[in-house]
Design a protein around this motif. Structure first.
Motif, PDB file in Angstrom:
ATOM      1  N   ARG A 167       0.824  -1.210   0.000  1.00 26.81           N
ATOM      2  CA  ARG A 167       0.000   0.000   0.000  1.00 26.81           C
ATOM      3  C   ARG A 167       0.860   1.263   0.000  1.00 26.81           C
ATOM      4  N   SER A 168       2.062   1.169   0.558  1.00 23.24           N
ATOM      5  CA  SER A 168       2.925   2.351   0.651  1.00 23.24           C
ATOM      6  C   SER A 168       3.574   2.717  -0.672  1.00 23.24           C
ATOM      7  N   LEU A 169       3.599   1.788  -1.609  1.00 23.13           N
ATOM      8  CA  LEU A 169       4.199   2.103  -2.910  1.00 23.13           C
ATOM      9  C   LEU A 169       3.330   3.140  -3.613  1.00 23.13           C
ATOM     10  N   PRO A 170       3.935   4.182  -4.150  1.00 21.67           N
ATOM     11  CA  PRO A 170       3.138   5.216  -4.821  1.00 21.67           C
ATOM     12  C   PRO A 170       2.379   4.624  -5.994  1.00 21.67           C
ATOM     13  N   ALA A 171       1.202   5.175  -6.274  1.00 17.67           N
ATOM     14  CA  ALA A 171       0.365   4.658  -7.358  1.00 17.67           C
ATOM     15  C   ALA A 171       0.601   5.486  -8.621  1.00 17.67           C
ATOM     16  N   PRO A 172       1.057   4.906  -9.721  1.00 19.14           N
ATOM     17  CA  PRO A 172       1.532   3.526  -9.781  1.00 19.14           C
ATOM     18  C   PRO A 172       2.980   3.445  -9.310  1.00 19.14           C
ATOM     19  N   GLY A 173       3.316   2.363  -8.644  1.00 18.48           N
ATOM     20  CA  GLY A 173       4.674   2.195  -8.172  1.00 18.48           C
ATOM     21  C   GLY A 173       5.008   0.730  -8.019  1.00 18.48           C
ATOM     22  N   VAL A 174       6.304   0.412  -8.027  1.00 22.01           N
ATOM     23  CA  VAL A 174       6.733  -0.974  -7.931  1.00 22.01           C
ATOM     24  C   VAL A 174       7.789  -1.110  -6.845  1.00 22.01           C
ATOM     25  N   GLY A 175       7.945  -2.331  -6.360  1.00 18.79           N
ATOM     26  CA  GLY A 175       8.981  -2.674  -5.407  1.00 18.79           C
ATOM     27  C   GLY A 175       9.568  -4.023  -5.772  1.00 18.79           C
ATOM     28  N   PHE A 176      10.722  -4.315  -5.201  1.00 21.02           N
ATOM     29  CA  PHE A 176      11.415  -5.571  -5.486  1.00 21.02           C
ATOM     30  C   PHE A 176      11.662  -6.289  -4.164  1.00 21.02           C
ATOM     31  N   VAL A 177      11.176  -7.531  -4.077  1.00 16.55           N
ATOM     32  CA  VAL A 177      11.244  -8.266  -2.823  1.00 16.55           C
ATOM     33  C   VAL A 177      11.957  -9.596  -3.024  1.00 16.55           C
ATOM     34  N   LEU A 178      12.721  -9.977  -2.000  1.00 16.32           N
ATOM     35  CA  LEU A 178      13.419 -11.261  -1.984  1.00 16.32           C
ATOM     36  C   LEU A 178      12.782 -12.131  -0.921  1.00 16.32           C
ATOM     37  N   GLY A 179      12.486 -13.385  -1.283  1.00 16.85           N
ATOM     38  CA  GLY A 179      11.908 -14.328  -0.329  1.00 16.85           C
ATOM     39  C   GLY A 179      12.540 -15.694  -0.488  1.00 16.85           C
TER      40      GLY A 179
END
Length: 521
Positions: A167-179
């Protein structure tokens, strides 16, 4: 002899005169550095002592005669106190301090540079220098400060933390996650993959958002829904691009194409290779459908992919515009088209009224909105679906129905595979569409221009007629060159020393410097 009050007054002034002469003038104090609570005036004399104070700096290299620099001044003045805890702001008159301008590769104004404090990496003290690529607005600079105030990669241990991050990512916005999924291998790969990811997160924290997804977040809630079947490295890790900030839910993740080989450390698709991860993040650091403008047009056009540009009328029916853009996103999700979208295409939308002069270069008029075309930014070639690149009066029915979506998808595949001949902008390549659009707007008075003034019409080709200042700059962005939109110069992946060893965003990627970037002396 008695002294009059007038004489006493002048005698007092004479006594104070030495103090007035010795006192520094306020303007002299400002020239030396200004109030530390505001924007700091940086000079050749005080530059090092300020920017090497252990803080992160946003430095504005400006020219006094630059109109866009003048517009930027009140923005910086407004945000400087708010962002001070995580970001210091300074400005350099690059027309006076030309050596500083050359040192940081300044060839246009304003140029904004982010200077990160030095840190130890592999036994070497390095500082990171990068271009500020965000909007030159209050919101854009405050978003940069927010990124800097957070860890390079946010821990996301629970489903709630993951949902909050999206939800915190700006609209439109992307993030990169490692799992990491259960059942993955063990050994040194775990440390190497996390270390490589964190190195990229530290190097790119000013331009991208990163997170570390925990076990609980993957097993419940949004994490279980999003990451149901990711491609895993030999150690069980996955890297995904996620898109948040949407009321109707996040887009499906885009996964880093990991190698399944146990010897992946030498693979070009290895999660233990920080350079490869960084290249992938750079190439995918945009949402499925980006709003296009001067702040990102050149950046997205220089990713080595084709730009799919939807042109809409914001003054028209909101329902038609929304339906058209949603159809484009649904088209991009088609299974057969997804590989092309991820590998070969960048999709965005453009305000066809504000940039009317620009889109006319591609045979698209206001009466033909919504419409779209495909642009190869470096070569200036383009492809338009239909004879004139627009949908004409069929705009509304084009928005409706799956048949249209399939038709557009097939067209994009054919473009990527070289099955559709390209058109080219320029004196000959762009003349028919641009000229016809101009004459149509001026008809019937334009008829008189065809005979006696035909040679003048040729001079008006390429979108220059009727363009406002911003349209002309967007055109220069398309043409390329060293000048960025609004006069800003971009020199990608450029490394400059600031007294210590300095590296562009890619401390990790020294081989990707732009050898062709030219500096103005």
């Amino acid at each position: 002899m008695r002294l009059s009050p007038f004489s006493l007054h002048h005698a007092g002034l004479l006594l104070l005169l030495p103090l007035l002469v010795l006192a520094p003038l306020p303007s002299m104090q400002a020239a030396a550095g200004a109030d530390e609570s505001g924007v700091i005036t940086l000079t050749a004399a005080n530059f090092r002592e300020n920017v090497e104070d252990g803080n992160t700096w946003l430095v504005d290299f400006y020219a006094p005669w630059c109109g866009h620099c003048v517009k930027l001044d009140p923005v910086l003045d407004e945000v400087v106190a708010t962002v001070r805890d995580s970001l210091r702001i300074g400005k350099v008159d690059a027309t006076v301090h030309t050596k500083l301008g050359k040192e940081f590769g300044v060839s246009g104004f304003p140029t904004l540079k982010i200077l990160m404090p030095p840190q130890k990496e592999a036994g070497e003290t390095v500082g990171t220098i990068s271009n500020y690529e965000g909007p030159r607005t209050k919101e854009g600079i405050m978003d940069l400060a927010t990124r800097l105030a957070l860890p390079p990669a946010l821990p996301l241990p629970t489903p709630e933390a993951l949902s909050s991050y999206l939800r915190s990512l700006p609209a439109p916005g992307v993030g990169f996650v490692l799992g990491r999924r259960e059942g993955g291998g063990k050994g040194k790969g775990e440390e190497e993959e996390e270390r490589a990811f964190m190195a990229v997160a530290r190097a790119m924290r000013t331009t991208a958002s990163f997170g570390l997804v925990g076990k609980e977040a993957l097993e419940k809630g949004k994490g279980k829904q999003l990451f149901s079947n990711p491609p895993l490295s030999p150690s069980g890790f996955f890297l995904a691009k996620v898109e948040g900030g949407k009321e109707r839910g996040e887009e499906p993740p885009v996964y880093f194409p990991v190698s399944s080989s146990s010897s992946s450390t030498s693979s070009p698709l290895s999660l233990t290779d920080a350079k490869t991860i960084q290249q992938w993040v750079r190439s995918n650091n945009h949402p499925l459908l980006s709003p296009l403008g001067g702040h990102n047009f050149r950046q997205l056009g220089s990713l080595g992919k084709l730009l799919v540009i939807a042109v809409v009328d914001p003054n028209g029916s909101p329902a038609v515009t929304e339906a058209y853009l949603e159809m484009l996103k649904d088209m991009a999700r088609l299974p057969y088209l997804q590989p092309y979208v991820q590998r070969d295409l960048v999709m965005g939308w453009l305000d066809g009224v504000r940039w009317a002069g620009f889109v006319k270069n591609f045979g698209i008029a206001k009466t033909e909105l919504p419409s779209f075309f495909v642009l190869d930014f470096p070569s200036e070639r383009y492809w338009a679906m239909g004879g004139d690149g627009g949908m004409g009066s069929k705009g509304m029915e084009f928005v409706e129905g799956e048949a249209a979506m399939e038709s557009m998808g097939a067209f994009l595949v054919d473009v990527v595979e070289g099955k559709v001949p390209a058109k080219r902008q320029g004196f000959l390549g762009g003349m028919p569409a641009a000229l016809w659009s101009r004459l149509s707007d001026m008809w019937p008075w334009s008829l008189g221009l065809l005979l006696p003034l035909g040679w003048l019409i040729a001079l008006c080709l390429g979108g220059g007629l009727g363009n406002d200042e911003e349209e002309e700059e967007l055109r220069r962005e398309r043409v390329g060159g060293v000048r960025r939109v609004e006069g800003k110069a971009e020199q990608e992946d450029e490394t400059k020393k600031t007294g210590k060893v300095g590296r562009e965003e890619g401390v990790l990627d020294d081989k990707e410097k732009d050898a062709g970037a030219k500096k103005n002396e």
